[in-house]
Design a protein around this motif. Structure first.
Motif, PDB file in Angstrom:
ATOM      1  N   UNK A 144       0.688  -1.434  -0.068  1.00 23.08           N
ATOM      2  CA  UNK A 144       0.047  -0.045   0.145  1.00 23.08           C
ATOM      3  C   UNK A 144       0.367   1.404   0.058  1.00 23.08           C
ATOM      4  N   UNK A 145       1.944   1.625  -0.067  1.00 22.37           N
ATOM      5  CA  UNK A 145       3.150   2.125   0.491  1.00 22.37           C
ATOM      6  C   UNK A 145       4.361   2.582  -0.546  1.00 22.37           C
ATOM      7  N   UNK A 146       4.754   1.811  -1.362  1.00 26.78           N
ATOM      8  CA  UNK A 146       5.654   1.665  -2.105  1.00 26.78           C
ATOM      9  C   UNK A 146       5.004   1.320  -3.379  1.00 26.78           C
ATOM     10  N   UNK A 147       5.105   2.009  -4.094  1.00 23.72           N
ATOM     11  CA  UNK A 147       4.870   1.715  -5.871  1.00 23.72           C
ATOM     12  C   UNK A 147       5.864   0.825  -6.179  1.00 23.72           C
ATOM     13  N   UNK A 148       4.859   0.241  -6.781  1.00 21.53           N
ATOM     14  CA  UNK A 148       5.646  -0.931  -8.042  1.00 21.53           C
ATOM     15  C   UNK A 148       6.033  -0.122  -9.222  1.00 21.53           C
ATOM     16  N   UNK A 169      10.854  -2.061  -7.750  1.00 21.23           N
ATOM     17  CA  UNK A 169      10.445  -3.850  -8.244  1.00 21.23           C
ATOM     18  C   UNK A 169      10.312  -4.497  -6.954  1.00 21.23           C
ATOM     19  N   UNK A 170      10.173  -5.669  -7.374  1.00 20.70           N
ATOM     20  CA  UNK A 170       9.509  -7.632  -6.754  1.00 20.70           C
ATOM     21  C   UNK A 170      11.360  -7.646  -5.995  1.00 20.70           C
ATOM     22  N   UNK A 220       5.016  -8.982  -1.197  1.00 20.83           N
ATOM     23  CA  UNK A 220       3.896  -7.860  -1.357  1.00 20.83           C
ATOM     24  C   UNK A 220       3.612  -7.229  -2.565  1.00 20.83           C
ATOM     25  N   UNK A 221       4.220  -7.344  -3.663  1.00 20.82           N
ATOM     26  CA  UNK A 221       3.681  -7.204  -4.920  1.00 20.82           C
ATOM     27  C   UNK A 221       2.480  -7.259  -5.423  1.00 20.82           C
ATOM     28  N   UNK A 222       2.152  -8.806  -4.887  1.00 18.72           N
ATOM     29  CA  UNK A 222       0.767  -9.462  -5.408  1.00 18.72           C
ATOM     30  C   UNK A 222       0.525  -9.576  -6.711  1.00 18.72           C
TER      31      UNK A 222
END
Length: 281
Positions: A144-148, A169-170, A220-222
């Motif tokens: 929710x807080x890190x932009x991929x 990134x991942x 965390x990337x889902x």
């Protein structure tokens, strides 16, 4: 559940260069390699060896003269993951009971500076009553807080960089998850592998946390289903589990990765707050 995995890497070699590749699917208690093949062009003598811990599988070769070089790997892998009920997960990690291997994943490492994130981690996640809930909360916070953003970081980016810049990134998502877990005295290790339905196709990274005697996987990337992963390696961080390490003068020119499920009844497994974990030992 069977998967067909493939990868191909190409390089322009400009001088004497030694390569160490880490692309073989592992044989573990949960993962059996049924078939595999390796094609090297031009044909070059190579050596396959395992890491000092007996887990990761590497291939090493040396090219002396300038050339265009490529290699292709393919395998059929049978996966048998374990679903674990975490509703009775312990409220703390019994560090005194960890053997030397497990304990090695408590320490800060090159990309996972957990010692610098202790205050943040305790403030954000220290109030959760079980180890599993803490790790799941960490996973959700990163999502929710890190932009991929593809291409937003490089091989020098660490967990501190990611939590500061809030992009990655991942690989970066995995490093941050590991660092936050270790800051709470939860052993955590890096996972790299092939991933079913990852778009665009590539090698994928996530992390495993040691909870109640099992290594539970978190992503965390889902971006993919957790049961759609085929393990290549574990390590303290990406420094231990790099897909390719180059010692010399060579430039990568192409990479392709593919992972396909061979069964018709694939059902994606995701965490949705129902206290279930999935483990690939």
């Amino acid at each position: 559940m069977k998967f067909n995995v493939k990868s191909s890497l190409s390089y322009n070699v400009n001088g004497p260069t030694t390569f160490i590749f880490n692309i073989h699917a592992l044989n573990t208690s949960s993962q059996t390699v049924l078939e595999e093949s390796l094609v090297i062009d031009p044909n070059i003598n190579h050596e396959v060896f395992t890491a000092h811990d007996g887990r990761s599988k590497f291939m090493r070769l040396k090219i002396q003269d300038p050339c265009d070089f490529s290699m292709s790997y393919a395998a059929v892998v049978d996966m048998n993951y374990k679903v674990i009920d975490e509703s009775n997960s312990e409220s703390f990690a019994p560090v005194v009971e960890f053997d030397s291997y497990i304990a090695s994943f408590l320490y800060p490492s090159r990309y996972c500076q957990s010692d610098k994130l202790m205050k943040f981690s305790f403030n954000k996640f220290g109030n959760y009553t079980s180890v599993y809930d803490r790790v799941l909360a960490i996973t959700e916070w990163i999502y929710n807080n890190i932009e991929y953003t593809s291409g937003s970081t490089d091989s020098q980016t660490s967990a501190i960089d990611t939590i500061t810049e809030r992009v990655g990134v991942c690989r970066d998502f995995a490093h941050l998850g590991i660092a936050l877990c270790r800051a709470l005295s939860i052993p955590a290790r890096y996972f790299t592998g092939y991933a079913y339905q990852l778009n665009p196709p590539d090698f994928h990274a996530c992390f495993e946390a040691y909870i109640n005697g099992d290594w539970i996987i978190f992503d965390s990337t889902k971006l993919v289903a957790l049961n759609g992963l085929v393990k290549i390696a574990n390590g303290r961080d990406a420094a231990d589990s790099a897909v390719a390490s180059i010692f010399g003068n060579a430039i990568g020119t192409a990479i392709t990765v593919d992972c396909q499920v061979m069964d018709d009844n694939f059902q994606p497994f995701v965490y949705n707050g129902n206290q279930r974990g999935i483990s690939f030992q």
